[in-house]
Design a protein around this motif. Sequence first.
Motif, PDB file in Angstrom:
ATOM      1  N   SER A  62       0.750  -1.267  -0.079  1.00 32.36           N
ATOM      2  CA  SER A  62      -0.034   0.051   0.168  1.00 32.36           C
ATOM      3  C   SER A  62       0.844   1.064   0.145  1.00 32.36           C
ATOM      4  CB  SER A  62      -0.770  -0.053   1.317  1.00 32.36           C
ATOM      5  OG  SER A  62      -1.694  -1.198   1.028  1.00 32.36           O
ATOM      6  N   LYS A  63       2.036   1.290   0.866  1.00 33.03           N
ATOM      7  CA  LYS A  63       2.816   2.367   0.816  1.00 33.03           C
ATOM      8  C   LYS A  63       3.478   2.701  -0.354  1.00 33.03           C
ATOM      9  CE  LYS A  63       5.193   2.845   4.634  1.00 33.03           C
ATOM     10  NZ  LYS A  63       6.376   2.360   5.736  1.00 33.03           N
ATOM     11  N   PHE A  64       4.285   1.493  -0.971  1.00 36.59           N
ATOM     12  CA  PHE A  64       4.563   1.462  -2.324  1.00 36.59           C
ATOM     13  C   PHE A  64       3.762   2.297  -3.289  1.00 36.59           C
ATOM     14  CE2 PHE A  64       5.914   0.005  -6.671  1.00 36.59           C
ATOM     15  CZ  PHE A  64       7.155   0.324  -6.727  1.00 36.59           C
ATOM     16  N   LYS A  65       2.428   1.656  -3.695  1.00 33.35           N
ATOM     17  CA  LYS A  65       1.507   2.260  -4.268  1.00 33.35           C
ATOM     18  C   LYS A  65       1.055   3.640  -4.140  1.00 33.35           C
ATOM     19  CE  LYS A  65      -0.739  -2.124  -5.795  1.00 33.35           C
ATOM     20  NZ  LYS A  65      -2.129  -3.013  -5.607  1.00 33.35           N
ATOM     21  N   LYS A  66       1.029   3.775  -3.005  1.00 34.02           N
ATOM     22  CA  LYS A  66       0.629   5.304  -2.903  1.00 34.02           C
ATOM     23  C   LYS A  66       1.828   6.177  -3.127  1.00 34.02           C
ATOM     24  CE  LYS A  66      -0.462   8.484   1.088  1.00 34.02           C
ATOM     25  NZ  LYS A  66      -0.450   8.517   2.799  1.00 34.02           N
ATOM     26  N   PHE A  68       4.383   5.595  -5.548  1.00 33.95           N
ATOM     27  CA  PHE A  68       4.818   5.648  -6.854  1.00 33.95           C
ATOM     28  C   PHE A  68       3.445   5.270  -7.900  1.00 33.95           C
ATOM     29  CE2 PHE A  68       8.522   4.162  -4.189  1.00 33.95           C
ATOM     30  CZ  PHE A  68       9.409   5.159  -4.824  1.00 33.95           C
ATOM     31  N   GLY A  69       2.329   5.104  -7.164  1.00 31.89           N
ATOM     32  CA  GLY A  69       1.091   4.863  -8.091  1.00 31.89           C
ATOM     33  C   GLY A  69       0.956   5.758  -9.249  1.00 31.89           C
ATOM     34  N   ASP A  70       1.375   6.879  -9.412  1.00 33.86           N
ATOM     35  CA  ASP A  70       0.963   8.003 -10.427  1.00 33.86           C
ATOM     36  C   ASP A  70       2.166   7.689 -11.525  1.00 33.86           C
ATOM     37  OD1 ASP A  70      -1.272   8.683  -8.977  1.00 33.86           O
ATOM     38  OD2 ASP A  70      -0.233  10.567  -7.973  1.00 33.86           O
ATOM     39  N   LEU A  71       3.049   7.259 -11.296  1.00 32.64           N
ATOM     40  CA  LEU A  71       4.118   7.016 -12.457  1.00 32.64           C
ATOM     41  C   LEU A  71       3.718   6.359 -13.585  1.00 32.64           C
ATOM     42  CD1 LEU A  71       7.320   6.578 -10.116  1.00 32.64           C
ATOM     43  CD2 LEU A  71       6.559   8.494 -11.044  1.00 32.64           C
TER      44      LEU A  71
END
Length: 73
Positions: A62-66, A68-71
């Motif tokens: 969840s922390k990773f997606k938050k 780097f999710g917009d890249l």
Amino acid sequence: MKKDIHPDYHKITVKMTNGDELEMQSTYGSEGDVLQLDIDPTVHPAWTGGGTHLMDTGGRVSKFKKKFGDLKF
């Protein structure tokens, strides 16, 4: 063959994520130790064909997606 260079093999108990236990020979720890697995072949997508998802126990996914999710690649 040289003497006294091989590791000591002994019986340990391996505990899977679903609670199953099996006994095997290993160099891990000492005789009778228990090796608790966080991820094992019964749940890991590499062995199950990718149909299941890894548990996000520490919120790392969840922390990773938050972060780097917009890249866009």
